[in-house]
Design a protein around this motif. Structure first.
Motif, PDB file in Angstrom:
ATOM      1  N   UNK A  39     -24.800 -22.724   4.254  1.00 57.32           N
ATOM      2  CA  UNK A  39     -25.875 -21.779   4.612  1.00 57.32           C
ATOM      3  C   UNK A  39     -27.120 -22.505   5.116  1.00 57.32           C
ATOM      4  N   UNK A  40     -27.326 -23.731   4.586  1.00 57.74           N
ATOM      5  CA  UNK A  40     -28.672 -24.312   4.608  1.00 57.74           C
ATOM      6  C   UNK A  40     -28.925 -25.267   5.777  1.00 57.74           C
ATOM      7  N   UNK A  41     -28.772 -24.770   7.035  1.00 55.82           N
ATOM      8  CA  UNK A  41     -29.379 -25.534   8.126  1.00 55.82           C
ATOM      9  C   UNK A  41     -30.874 -25.184   8.100  1.00 55.82           C
ATOM     10  N   UNK A  42     -31.648 -25.619   9.093  1.00 54.95           N
ATOM     11  CA  UNK A  42     -33.096 -25.363   9.023  1.00 54.95           C
ATOM     12  C   UNK A  42     -33.390 -23.859   8.951  1.00 54.95           C
ATOM     13  N   UNK A  43     -32.627 -23.069   9.707  1.00 51.70           N
ATOM     14  CA  UNK A  43     -32.859 -21.613   9.696  1.00 51.70           C
ATOM     15  C   UNK A  43     -32.473 -21.026   8.341  1.00 51.70           C
ATOM     16  N   UNK A 117     -31.875 -32.197   5.738  1.00 56.02           N
ATOM     17  CA  UNK A 117     -32.661 -33.406   5.965  1.00 56.02           C
ATOM     18  C   UNK A 117     -34.138 -33.108   6.245  1.00 56.02           C
ATOM     19  N   UNK A 118     -34.397 -32.107   7.119  1.00 52.45           N
ATOM     20  CA  UNK A 118     -35.778 -31.798   7.499  1.00 52.45           C
ATOM     21  C   UNK A 118     -36.614 -31.463   6.269  1.00 52.45           C
ATOM     22  N   UNK A 214     -32.950  -9.495   4.440  1.00 51.29           N
ATOM     23  CA  UNK A 214     -33.062 -10.956   4.611  1.00 51.29           C
ATOM     24  C   UNK A 214     -31.815 -11.659   4.066  1.00 51.29           C
ATOM     25  N   UNK A 215     -31.296 -11.164   2.936  1.00 50.38           N
ATOM     26  CA  UNK A 215     -30.093 -11.797   2.371  1.00 50.38           C
ATOM     27  C   UNK A 215     -28.900 -11.609   3.318  1.00 50.38           C
ATOM     28  N   UNK A 216     -28.852 -10.463   3.985  1.00 48.25           N
ATOM     29  CA  UNK A 216     -27.771 -10.233   4.960  1.00 48.25           C
ATOM     30  C   UNK A 216     -27.879 -11.244   6.112  1.00 48.25           C
ATOM     31  N   UNK A 217     -29.104 -11.506   6.551  1.00 45.83           N
ATOM     32  CA  UNK A 217     -29.312 -12.487   7.636  1.00 45.83           C
ATOM     33  C   UNK A 217     -28.902 -13.884   7.177  1.00 45.83           C
ATOM     34  N   UNK A 218     -29.293 -14.209   5.922  1.00 42.51           N
ATOM     35  CA  UNK A 218     -28.948 -15.509   5.325  1.00 42.51           C
ATOM     36  C   UNK A 218     -27.419 -15.642   5.270  1.00 42.51           C
ATOM     37  N   UNK A 219     -26.761 -14.588   4.861  1.00 42.21           N
ATOM     38  CA  UNK A 219     -25.303 -14.608   4.739  1.00 42.21           C
ATOM     39  C   UNK A 219     -24.656 -14.836   6.113  1.00 42.21           C
ATOM     40  N   UNK A 220     -25.094 -14.065   7.103  1.00 45.64           N
ATOM     41  CA  UNK A 220     -24.495 -14.200   8.444  1.00 45.64           C
ATOM     42  C   UNK A 220     -24.818 -15.543   9.083  1.00 45.64           C
ATOM     43  N   UNK A 221     -25.901 -16.185   8.633  1.00 44.04           N
ATOM     44  CA  UNK A 221     -26.314 -17.442   9.256  1.00 44.04           C
ATOM     45  C   UNK A 221     -25.212 -18.508   9.178  1.00 44.04           C
ATOM     46  N   UNK A 222     -24.350 -18.400   8.157  1.00 47.03           N
ATOM     47  CA  UNK A 222     -23.311 -19.426   8.054  1.00 47.03           C
ATOM     48  C   UNK A 222     -22.389 -19.371   9.285  1.00 47.03           C
ATOM     49  N   UNK A 223     -22.243 -18.185   9.861  1.00 40.95           N
ATOM     50  CA  UNK A 223     -21.395 -18.077  11.063  1.00 40.95           C
ATOM     51  C   UNK A 223     -22.092 -18.730  12.265  1.00 40.95           C
TER      52      UNK A 223
END
Ligand code: SAH
Ligand code: AVI
Length: 341
Positions: A39-43, A117-118, A214-223
């Motif tokens: 999940x945890x890139x910069x976005x 890293x950032x 926001x949690x939905x956006x966080x979840x989809x961010x992995x894609x």
């Protein structure tokens, strides 16, 4: 003012257990799954910070309250010279602990460990100026694989994992992890672990289904991460965010549910994945704890509880534990050996 920040990275091209392996393993199983660390890139890290501010997401502000109340107790109980923080993120709450250790006059080194890293670089630089004389040794790495690089401690060590991140492990992996971390503590070290507590399921489910989405956006961010890093063609908006409390396991499951039948290509892996209509991909579990569950995990991991700090409503817990003392065979054993010789 002396400012000392050093950052070492163990992720990157030479790293042998990567997103590619997890996608290959996780998307070719009958029940599709990806580990939450992606999940945890910069976005993703920014979206997580927004989650922490949401009215429904009680863990962050509750843990902050507990730390505000008990950091000086933790400093007195541990007299730690070194704070190692696993999954440190922006270390927002950590300052309460760092300040208490600095006030107690014991703090020398802070070692944040995170995959992003950032965030490690930015947070390390800020903290080194906020705490003059503090050595910051950042580690960009996976806390399941790179803790061997910690090296010797600067004195009594606390290893902390805040925010409830321990709940993101499956139960077996969690105990294995706790046992491995216990070995890093040394005889005078302590483990400090934030755990979300079992409570009314409606309250827990609301925290993972916020009204602002926001949690939905966080979840989809992995894609999006998979699309960018492995040249895949997921359409994130074609997946629904699903989060529910599993009462048998006492954990939240986050999933992404395909709105229709889909075929996805992952170019870098020469992989084609099909999703049936309404098929789900599990992206996270977030286990909730009772004091009993925590005690069982500690016992199985050769850890001994020192204290469980909680808030007045019993929403969240901060547990302090130390390694179970290894029995030492001293003089008596030597006498028997001598007699036998
Ligand atoms: N401790 C912070 C952040 C919690 S979010 C808080 O309490 O608010 C979880 C953090 O763990 C993120 O910063 C994420 O990047 C990091 N993380 C997740 N899996 C990880 C892994 N396997 N190794 C290292 N860091 C990881
Ligand atoms: C980091 N971790 C403890 C968070 C949790 O609550 O399990 C991640 C998260 N997932 C959805 N919201 C927050």
């Amino acid at each position: 003012m002396r400012v000392s920040v050093e950052v070492r990275s163990f992720l990157g091209p030479g790293d042998d257990s990567s997103l590619a392996d997890d996608v290959l393993d996780g998307l070719t199983r009958p029940f599709k799954e990806l580990p939450p660390k992606h999940f945890y890139d910069d976005i993703g890290a920014q979206l997580f910070d927004r989650i922490c501010e949401l009215p429904e997401y009680y863990p962050t502000r509750t843990e902050r309250l507990i730390l505000a109340e008990h950091s000086s107790d933790i400093a007195a109980l541990t007299r730690a010279a070194e704070l190692v923080e696993l999954g440190s993120g922006t270390a927002a709450k950590t300052r309460l602990l760092l300040s208490a250790l600095a006030d107690a006059g014991t703090l020398r080194r802070y070692v944040p460990v995170d995959v992003t890293e950032g965030v490690i670089r930015a947070t390390g630089a800020i903290l080194a100026t906020e705490y003059p004389g503090l050595d910051v040794h950042g580690i960009v790495g996976d806390f399941e694989r790179h803790l061997g690089h910690l090296g010797p401690s600067a004195g009594p060590r606390i290893v902390a994992m805040l925010g409830g991140t321990i709940g993101n492990f499956t139960p077996g992996a969690r105990r294995r992890f706790l046992r491995d971390v216990g070995r890093l503590l040394g005889p005078d070290g302590a483990l400090l672990i934030g755990v979300d507590l079992v409570k009314d399921p409606a309250r827990i489910e609301a925290a993972y289904n916020d009204a602002a989405g926001v949690t939905a956006q966080f979840n989809r961010n992995v894609l999006q991460v998979v699309n960018r890093e492995l040249r895949a063609d997921f359409e994130p908006d074609e997946f629904d965010h699903v989060a529910f409390f599993d009462r048998d396991h006492e954990w939240i499951e986050m999933r992404l549910r395909a709105r229709r039948r889909m075929t996805v290509h992952v170019a870098d892996l020469a992989l084609t994945v099909t999703f049936a209509m309404r098929e789900e991909l599990r992206t996270e579990i977030s286990a909730k704890f009772t004091p009993r569950r925590l005690a069982a995990d500690f016992a199985a991991s050769r850890l001994e509880p020192i204290e469980l700090f909680t808030d007045p409503d019993g929403l969240f817990g901060l547990a302090l534990a130390r390694p179970v003392a290894t029995p030492r065979f001293g003089a008596a054993h030597r006498r028997v050996s001598a007699a036998a010789a």
